[in-house]
Design an enzyme around this catalytic site. Structure first.
Site, PDB file in Angstrom:
ATOM      1  N   HIS A  83     116.880 114.718 -99.345  1.00  0.00           N
ATOM      2  CA  HIS A  83     115.857 114.398-100.341  1.00  0.00           C
ATOM      3  C   HIS A  83     114.986 115.628-100.580  1.00  0.00           C
ATOM      4  O   HIS A  83     114.596 116.304 -99.623  1.00  0.00           O
ATOM      5  CB  HIS A  83     115.000 113.240 -99.829  1.00  0.00           C
ATOM      6  CG  HIS A  83     114.075 112.637-100.850  1.00  0.00           C
ATOM      7  ND1 HIS A  83     112.960 113.289-101.327  1.00  0.00           N
ATOM      8  CD2 HIS A  83     114.119 111.442-101.486  1.00  0.00           C
ATOM      9  CE1 HIS A  83     112.351 112.520-102.212  1.00  0.00           C
ATOM     10  NE2 HIS A  83     113.038 111.389-102.326  1.00  0.00           N
ATOM     11  N   CYS A 124     115.929 113.075-106.458  1.00  0.00           N
ATOM     12  CA  CYS A 124     114.789 112.236-106.825  1.00  0.00           C
ATOM     13  C   CYS A 124     114.106 112.834-108.043  1.00  0.00           C
ATOM     14  O   CYS A 124     113.509 113.913-107.965  1.00  0.00           O
ATOM     15  CB  CYS A 124     113.820 112.133-105.657  1.00  0.00           C
ATOM     16  SG  CYS A 124     112.361 111.139-106.022  1.00  0.00           S
ATOM     17  N   HIS A 171     117.483 108.762-106.908  1.00  0.00           N
ATOM     18  CA  HIS A 171     116.211 108.059-106.995  1.00  0.00           C
ATOM     19  C   HIS A 171     115.686 108.282-108.410  1.00  0.00           C
ATOM     20  O   HIS A 171     115.490 109.434-108.817  1.00  0.00           O
ATOM     21  CB  HIS A 171     115.207 108.624-106.002  1.00  0.00           C
ATOM     22  CG  HIS A 171     115.490 108.271-104.573  1.00  0.00           C
ATOM     23  ND1 HIS A 171     114.639 108.611-103.544  1.00  0.00           N
ATOM     24  CD2 HIS A 171     116.511 107.592-104.009  1.00  0.00           C
ATOM     25  CE1 HIS A 171     115.135 108.164-102.404  1.00  0.00           C
ATOM     26  NE2 HIS A 171     116.278 107.555-102.663  1.00  0.00           N
ATOM     27  N   ASP A 217     112.780 104.019-107.870  1.00  0.00           N
ATOM     28  CA  ASP A 217     111.930 104.533-106.801  1.00  0.00           C
ATOM     29  C   ASP A 217     110.540 103.928-106.917  1.00  0.00           C
ATOM     30  O   ASP A 217     110.382 102.827-107.427  1.00  0.00           O
ATOM     31  CB  ASP A 217     111.925 106.062-106.870  1.00  0.00           C
ATOM     32  CG  ASP A 217     111.627 106.708-105.529  1.00  0.00           C
ATOM     33  OD1 ASP A 217     111.441 105.987-104.538  1.00  0.00           O
ATOM     34  OD2 ASP A 217     111.587 107.952-105.472  1.00  0.00           O
ATOM     35  N   HIS A 218     109.546 104.649-106.489  1.00  0.00           N
ATOM     36  CA  HIS A 218     108.192 104.100-106.404  1.00  0.00           C
ATOM     37  C   HIS A 218     107.795 103.319-107.659  1.00  0.00           C
ATOM     38  O   HIS A 218     108.108 103.717-108.780  1.00  0.00           O
ATOM     39  CB  HIS A 218     107.174 105.231-106.229  1.00  0.00           C
ATOM     40  CG  HIS A 218     107.412 106.058-105.011  1.00  0.00           C
ATOM     41  ND1 HIS A 218     106.769 107.241-104.789  1.00  0.00           N
ATOM     42  CD2 HIS A 218     108.223 105.876-103.936  1.00  0.00           C
ATOM     43  CE1 HIS A 218     107.158 107.764-103.640  1.00  0.00           C
ATOM     44  NE2 HIS A 218     108.057 106.953-103.110  1.00  0.00           N
ATOM     45  N   TYR A 248     105.826 100.409-103.153  1.00  0.00           N
ATOM     46  CA  TYR A 248     107.026  99.623-102.881  1.00  0.00           C
ATOM     47  C   TYR A 248     106.809  98.129-103.047  1.00  0.00           C
ATOM     48  O   TYR A 248     107.293  97.330-102.254  1.00  0.00           O
ATOM     49  CB  TYR A 248     107.565  99.954-101.481  1.00  0.00           C
ATOM     50  CG  TYR A 248     108.243 101.298-101.448  1.00  0.00           C
ATOM     51  CD1 TYR A 248     109.565 101.439-101.870  1.00  0.00           C
ATOM     52  CD2 TYR A 248     107.555 102.432-101.049  1.00  0.00           C
ATOM     53  CE1 TYR A 248     110.185 102.669-101.875  1.00  0.00           C
ATOM     54  CE2 TYR A 248     108.167 103.674-101.048  1.00  0.00           C
ATOM     55  CZ  TYR A 248     109.482 103.785-101.457  1.00  0.00           C
ATOM     56  OH  TYR A 248     110.103 105.016-101.470  1.00  0.00           O
TER      57      TYR A 248
END
Length: 355
Positions: free
Chosen positions: A196, A234, A263, A308-309, A322
């Site tokens: 990552h 990401c 991501h 993702d977030h 999350y």
């Protein structure tokens, strides 16, 4: 593309029952969370985790993450022992059908934000990184999600000093050693290791960060020339730096067959280089999610993806970044774009399915 969803185990407010109801989600991205970094994961814990997920009709093919101990990153102390333990974790996860492991090589701190519930104009709350806030933060006192909270303040101070002394080139040397050690095992087990990128992709608290841009990713991938040594690309981590052309990077590394996990999220970059996390919708941030997904589709990407977030919306309370609702909307948005791309390109590129 295989749609997955991050799950933090039985203590996660988002349940497997919730996740199974999100259209298109095939699997869960998770880990064994009660084992300290560097230790070998018990087989009973791994099997029980997979069984719980399987009962809900979901797969466990992606682990995020198997943490890399600080001794490995610093090349000191029990480094050799912890690398052997890491190899054993790869073997054990492969034995239950895990195909992809996400990890990072960020010193001390994982992803860094200055505020966890910043109100946005639409009434939602989001993770943000305001440079002025970070400049005033004391890393020995701050506690943020993703950070190892087991360190005492004096330990954090010592680690920061050790990394500052090590420097970026020292960190590169230790990363290369780690990769050359684990990758033969990963290749033998047919497990794809996706590193990552650093989040954010610049030095924080005076600590070196090296997985930050195209030049450094080229250097990283050159360490071990095999698709099993790849990226968790990401978009939000790399994309919060204006210099990073995410669409170009996706096209380049996906065509090379070096992205094993995607991501997908959006960020809004502010004038001073700070950023706020936004909804996945392209117009809400600085990244073109449609073009990012088109780059994956055009290059025949068949790996794992997850939203993702997410923001906190509709009054939800949960683990910062999350929650259920906004990430579920993100999954639906990604799936919608992907379906449109599939139907527009019925004769799309053929590519051997790795997974």
């Amino acid at each position: 593309m295989k749609m997955t969803f991050r799950w933090y185990g039985k203590d996660d407010p988002v349940t497997l029952e919730n996740i199974r109801q999100i259209p298109g989600v095939e699997g869960v991205v998770t880990a064994v969370y009660d084992v300290p970094p560097g230790a070998v994961w018990p087989m009973d814990s791994i099997r029980n985790l997979k069984a719980d997920i399987g009962k809900h009709g979901l797969s466990m093919e992606v682990i995020e993450s198997v943490p890399v101990h600080e001794d490995i990153k610093l090349g000191r102390g029990r480094c050799a022992e912890y690398i052997e333990n890491y190899k054993e974790n790869i073997r054990r996860l492969a034995s239950v059908g895990v195909k992809c492991i996400c990890y990072n090589f960020m010193p001390v701190f994982d992803w860094t934000r200055s505020r966890l519930n910043q109100p946005l104009a639409d009434g939602s709350n989001a993770l943000v990184y305001y440079k002025k806030d970070v400049e005033q933060m004391d890393p020995k006192k701050a506690r943020l999600p993703g950070w190892d909270t087991s360190y005492a303040p004096e330990e954090i101070s010592g680690l920061i000093s050790a990394y500052q002394k090590l420097g970026a080139e020292g960190l590169w040397k230790n990363l290369e050693h780690f990769i050359l050690e684990i990758m033969p095992v990963a290749k033998e087990c047919d497990v794809y290791m996706g590193i990552h990128p650093d989040d954010p992709p610049w030095p924080v608290f005076g600590l070196p960060r090296i997985i930050t841009d195209e030049k450094n990713i080229d250097r990283l991938l050159g360490i071990y020339d095999d698709p099993h040594h790849g990226l968790t690309l990401c978009s939000g981590s790399l994309g919060c730096a204006r210099k990073n052309d995410i669409v170009r990077m996706v096209r380049k590394y996906s065509a090379m067959n070096r992205i094993c996990f995607a991501h997908v999220r959006n960020v809004k970059i502010l004038e001073d280089g700070s950023f706020e996390e936004s909804s996945h919708l392209s117009r809400d941030g600085s990244l073109d999610i449609y073009e990012i997904l088109k780059a994956y589709h055009d290059t025949g990407f068949d790996g794992y993806v997850r939203p993702d977030h997410g923001r906190m919306i509709w009054g939800e309370q949960g683990k910062p970044g999350y929650g259920l609702f906004d990430r579920a909307l993100g999954a639906a948005y990604i799936n919608g774009i992907w379906e449109a791309l599939e139907k527009e390109n019925k004769d799309g590129n053929s590519k051997e399915n790795r997974f």
